[in-house]
Motif scaffolding. Sequence first.
Motif, PDB file in Angstrom:
ATOM      1  N   LEU A  37       0.843  -1.193   0.000  1.00 18.32           N
ATOM      2  CA  LEU A  37       0.000   0.000   0.000  1.00 18.32           C
ATOM      3  C   LEU A  37       0.878   1.244   0.000  1.00 18.32           C
ATOM      4  O   LEU A  37       1.602   1.510   0.961  1.00 18.32           O
ATOM      5  N   GLY A  38       0.813   1.997  -1.095  1.00 14.93           N
ATOM      6  CA  GLY A  38       1.542   3.254  -1.200  1.00 14.93           C
ATOM      7  C   GLY A  38       2.977   3.127  -1.639  1.00 14.93           C
ATOM      8  O   GLY A  38       3.716   4.120  -1.624  1.00 14.93           O
TER       9      GLY A  38
ATOM     10  N   ASP B  22      -6.378   4.672  -3.990  1.00 21.52           N
ATOM     11  CA  ASP B  22      -6.203   5.280  -2.676  1.00 21.52           C
ATOM     12  C   ASP B  22      -6.284   4.189  -1.624  1.00 21.52           C
ATOM     13  O   ASP B  22      -7.322   3.534  -1.467  1.00 21.52           O
ATOM     14  N   ALA B  23      -5.203   3.977  -0.876  1.00 21.84           N
ATOM     15  CA  ALA B  23      -5.171   2.916   0.137  1.00 21.84           C
ATOM     16  C   ALA B  23      -6.176   3.145   1.258  1.00 21.84           C
ATOM     17  O   ALA B  23      -6.519   2.208   1.977  1.00 21.84           O
ATOM     18  N   CYS B  24      -6.640   4.377   1.416  1.00 22.81           N
ATOM     19  CA  CYS B  24      -7.639   4.684   2.452  1.00 22.81           C
ATOM     20  C   CYS B  24      -9.065   4.495   1.950  1.00 22.81           C
ATOM     21  O   CYS B  24     -10.016   4.535   2.744  1.00 22.81           O
TER      22      CYS B  24
ATOM     23  N   ALA C  45      -5.273  -8.849   4.620  1.00 21.88           N
ATOM     24  CA  ALA C  45      -4.416 -10.009   4.889  1.00 21.88           C
ATOM     25  C   ALA C  45      -4.368 -10.299   6.384  1.00 21.88           C
ATOM     26  O   ALA C  45      -4.568  -9.398   7.206  1.00 21.88           O
ATOM     27  N   PRO C  46      -4.041 -11.527   6.766  1.00 16.31           N
ATOM     28  CA  PRO C  46      -3.907 -11.856   8.184  1.00 16.31           C
ATOM     29  C   PRO C  46      -2.591 -11.372   8.797  1.00 16.31           C
ATOM     30  O   PRO C  46      -2.452 -11.358  10.020  1.00 16.31           O
ATOM     31  N   ALA C  47      -1.628 -10.993   7.943  1.00 14.52           N
ATOM     32  CA  ALA C  47      -0.321 -10.546   8.432  1.00 14.52           C
ATOM     33  C   ALA C  47       0.003  -9.178   7.831  1.00 14.52           C
ATOM     34  O   ALA C  47      -0.430  -8.852   6.722  1.00 14.52           O
ATOM     35  N   HIS C  48       0.785  -8.388   8.582  1.00 12.62           N
ATOM     36  CA  HIS C  48       1.191  -7.097   8.027  1.00 12.62           C
ATOM     37  C   HIS C  48       2.534  -6.640   8.572  1.00 12.62           C
ATOM     38  O   HIS C  48       2.993  -7.074   9.632  1.00 12.62           O
TER      39      HIS C  48
ATOM     40  N   SER D 186       3.755  -1.964   3.978  1.00 11.94           N
ATOM     41  CA  SER D 186       3.701  -0.522   3.743  1.00 11.94           C
ATOM     42  C   SER D 186       4.910   0.125   4.392  1.00 11.94           C
ATOM     43  O   SER D 186       5.228  -0.156   5.550  1.00 11.94           O
ATOM     44  N   ASN D 187       5.578   0.968   3.649  1.00 12.47           N
ATOM     45  CA  ASN D 187       6.804   1.594   4.122  1.00 12.47           C
ATOM     46  C   ASN D 187       6.692   3.110   4.008  1.00 12.47           C
ATOM     47  O   ASN D 187       6.583   3.655   2.903  1.00 12.47           O
TER      48      ASN D 187
END
Length: 216
Positions: free
Chosen positions: A42-43, A81-83, A123-126, A99-100
Amino acid sequence: MQSVRERFVDRNESWGGRRRARRWDWLVEVFPDLDQMSVIDLGGDAATWTQSPLHPKQVHVVNIDVPPAEVPDWITVDQGDACALPAEIASRRYDLVFSNSVIEHVGGHERRLRFAESVHKLAPAHWVQTPYRYFPVEPHWIAPGMQFLPVRARAALARRWPLAHVRSADLHDALTGVLWTELLDRSQMRYYFPGAELLSERLAGLTKSLIAVKRS
């Protein structure tokens, strides 16, 4: 002075580049099966993944910028847009959300909530990284204490500070950059990612950035 920034921060062989490489090693350590995972970034941008020493099975990059014309077949890039993700993206599921240095730029608390909701649903992980507000040097302008100044003072500094990533054309441009950059602290990151482990990336013993990590 721009060459100074490139030498110390921007280039892959710079001090900043080596720090990014160590962060990548950390990501692989936390997710050792990354090369078998589907990842939504994302982004971010495709270059992050094409330049990495190890790439996931599939990467989907979503960014508000216009997508590049060509990417490898294991990368998909969409403008969004990730939001407020388009329904066709929001309905998909991945192994990992990455996301960084994005959440500090999305535009206020309400938008950060929407960003975090996207992370939790996809996703279940981030792995969500952001510069730490109380590190003594503001990372976007490489300016000591800049994040603690009043808005007008930050904008004035942004116009003239020689180590800025992009020089502002005028005061309005400088204000735009300043107002779209809101560094976060630990309480905020725990609020947006309550189920995550909060890792600290340190420099000289001080926390430089925070990473909200949730393993599936």
